[in-house]
Enzyme design. Structure first.
Site, PDB file in Angstrom:
ATOM      1  CE  LYS A  12      32.695  45.831  39.066  1.00  0.00           C
ATOM      2  NZ  LYS A  12      31.486  46.500  39.588  1.00  0.00           N
ATOM      3  CG  ASP A  67      27.066  49.834  37.846  1.00  0.00           C
ATOM      4  OD1 ASP A  67      26.885  48.808  38.534  1.00  0.00           O
ATOM      5  OD2 ASP A  67      26.435  50.049  36.793  1.00  0.00           O
ATOM      6  CE  LYS A 175      40.310  44.493  32.167  1.00  0.00           C
ATOM      7  NZ  LYS A 175      39.430  43.515  32.805  1.00  0.00           N
TER       8      LYS A 175
HETATM    9  P1  ITT Z   1      29.645  44.663  42.223  1.00  0.00           P
HETATM   10  O1  ITT Z   1      28.280  45.224  41.839  1.00  0.00           O
HETATM   11  O2  ITT Z   1      29.641  43.940  43.533  1.00  0.00           O
HETATM   12  O3  ITT Z   1      30.725  45.698  42.120  1.00  0.00           O
HETATM   13  P2  ITT Z   1      29.357  43.195  39.732  1.00  0.00           P
HETATM   14  O4  ITT Z   1      30.230  42.237  38.992  1.00  0.00           O
HETATM   15  O5  ITT Z   1      27.916  42.806  39.950  1.00  0.00           O
HETATM   16  O6  ITT Z   1      30.051  43.527  41.140  1.00  0.00           O
HETATM   17  P3  ITT Z   1      28.530  45.392  38.041  1.00  0.00           P
HETATM   18  O7  ITT Z   1      27.117  45.412  38.498  1.00  0.00           O
HETATM   19  O8  ITT Z   1      29.247  46.703  37.854  1.00  0.00           O
HETATM   20  O9  ITT Z   1      29.464  44.594  39.045  1.00  0.00           O
HETATM   21  O10 ITT Z   1      28.596  44.547  36.687  1.00  0.00           O
HETATM   22  C1  ITT Z   1      29.758  44.580  35.932  1.00  0.00           C
HETATM   23  C2  ITT Z   1      29.769  43.423  34.958  1.00  0.00           C
HETATM   24  O11 ITT Z   1      30.242  43.895  33.686  1.00  0.00           O
HETATM   25  C3  ITT Z   1      30.793  42.381  35.422  1.00  0.00           C
HETATM   26  O12 ITT Z   1      30.198  41.411  36.260  1.00  0.00           O
HETATM   27  C4  ITT Z   1      31.283  41.833  34.088  1.00  0.00           C
HETATM   28  O13 ITT Z   1      30.381  40.866  33.608  1.00  0.00           O
HETATM   29  C5  ITT Z   1      31.230  43.058  33.178  1.00  0.00           C
HETATM   30  N1  ITT Z   1      32.528  43.782  33.212  1.00  0.00           N
HETATM   31  C6  ITT Z   1      32.807  44.963  33.836  1.00  0.00           C
HETATM   32  N2  ITT Z   1      34.096  45.283  33.697  1.00  0.00           N
HETATM   33  C7  ITT Z   1      34.658  44.288  32.995  1.00  0.00           C
HETATM   34  C8  ITT Z   1      35.957  44.038  32.547  1.00  0.00           C
HETATM   35  O14 ITT Z   1      36.978  44.856  32.853  1.00  0.00           O
HETATM   36  N3  ITT Z   1      36.183  42.931  31.848  1.00  0.00           N
HETATM   37  C9  ITT Z   1      35.178  42.080  31.549  1.00  0.00           C
HETATM   38  N4  ITT Z   1      33.920  42.215  31.945  1.00  0.00           N
HETATM   39  C10 ITT Z   1      33.646  43.338  32.669  1.00  0.00           C
END
Ligand code: ITT
Length: 199
Positions: A12, A67, A175
């Site tokens: 991210k 999120d 992307k």
């Molecule tokens: P933070 O909470 O620390 O930001 P996290 O990875 O746990 O990190 P989230 O709770 O927002 O973040 O979960 C997002 C999940 O959704 C991420 O771990 C991926 O599995 C999926 N995801 C989100 N955006 C994505 C993307 O652009 N491409 C692929 N998978 C994505």
């Protein structure tokens, strides 16, 4: 202007840096700040707010939080806000992304309805009384198998019909043009530029 990004997800962070082209976007970990709030919300918005507020309480300077997740129609919108937790293997030596992808492919094995979307809610938190919210989606389908090695998370099985490619077959630039996060951050960037002299 120093802005913290309330995440522990380095993918991210990379996308934020590329899209916002912001010179001082900081991760809490880079500053030795322990940050891992419990995501107790019921929506992407609530969880983005939880992340933004809890980091703001520690740093008292503007914070961005994200999120996001994958919502699959045939699974009633799952994994949705649980996308990260869904891909957490019981055995921590296993690769997270592969674990989540294989689990989802298995659940989708018999399904003909394969439409899905990614959602991303971004909160730009300036103070307790001033914040901005940006939420966008990106539509696609769950592929039958993995393809491509760019991006992260569920990208290798997220097929975009109009482009004839999975998200993991796109360059970062491609992307960021069309993704849930890219679209939300393009709007956020306009507000950030607008606030540049104030913050
Ligand atoms: P933070 O909470 O620390 O930001 P996290 O990875 O746990 O990190 P989230 O709770 O927002 O973040 O979960 C997002 C999940 O959704 C991420 O771990 C991926 O599995 C999926 N995801 C989100 N955006 C994505 C993307 O652009 N491409 C692929 N998978 C994505």
């Amino acid at each position: 202007m120093k802005i913290y990004l309330a995440t522990n997800n380095k993918h991210k962070y990379e996308e934020f840096v590329e899209i916002l082209n912001h010179s001082s976007l900081l991760l809490p970990a880079q500053e030795g700040i322990a940050f891992n709030p419990e995501e107790t919300g019921n929506t992407f918005f609530e969880n983005a707010m939880i992340k933004a507020r809890s980091l703001y309480e520690l740093v008292k300077t503007p914070v961005l939080a994200d999120d996001s997740g994958l919502c699959v129609k045939a699974l009633g919108g799952a994994p949705g806000i649980f996308s990260a937790r869904y891909s957490t293997p019981p055995n921590s030596t296993e690769n997270r992304a592969d674990y989540g992808i294989n689990k989802l492919l298995k659940e989708m094995e018999e399904k003909t309805e394969r439409s899905a979307y990614f959602a991303c809610c971004i909160v730009l938190y300036i103070s307790e009384s001033r914040f901005f919210v940006f939420q966008e989606t990106c539509k696609g389908e769950i592929a039958k198998e993995k393809s491509g090695n760019k991006g992260f998370g569920y990208d290798p099985i997220f097929f975009i019909k109009e482009l004839g490619k999975t998200m993991a077959e796109l360059t970062a630039e491609e992307k960021n043009q069309i993704s849930h996060r890219g679209k939300a951050l393009q709007k956020c960037s306009l507000i950030l530029n607008n606030l540049a002299n104030e913050l």
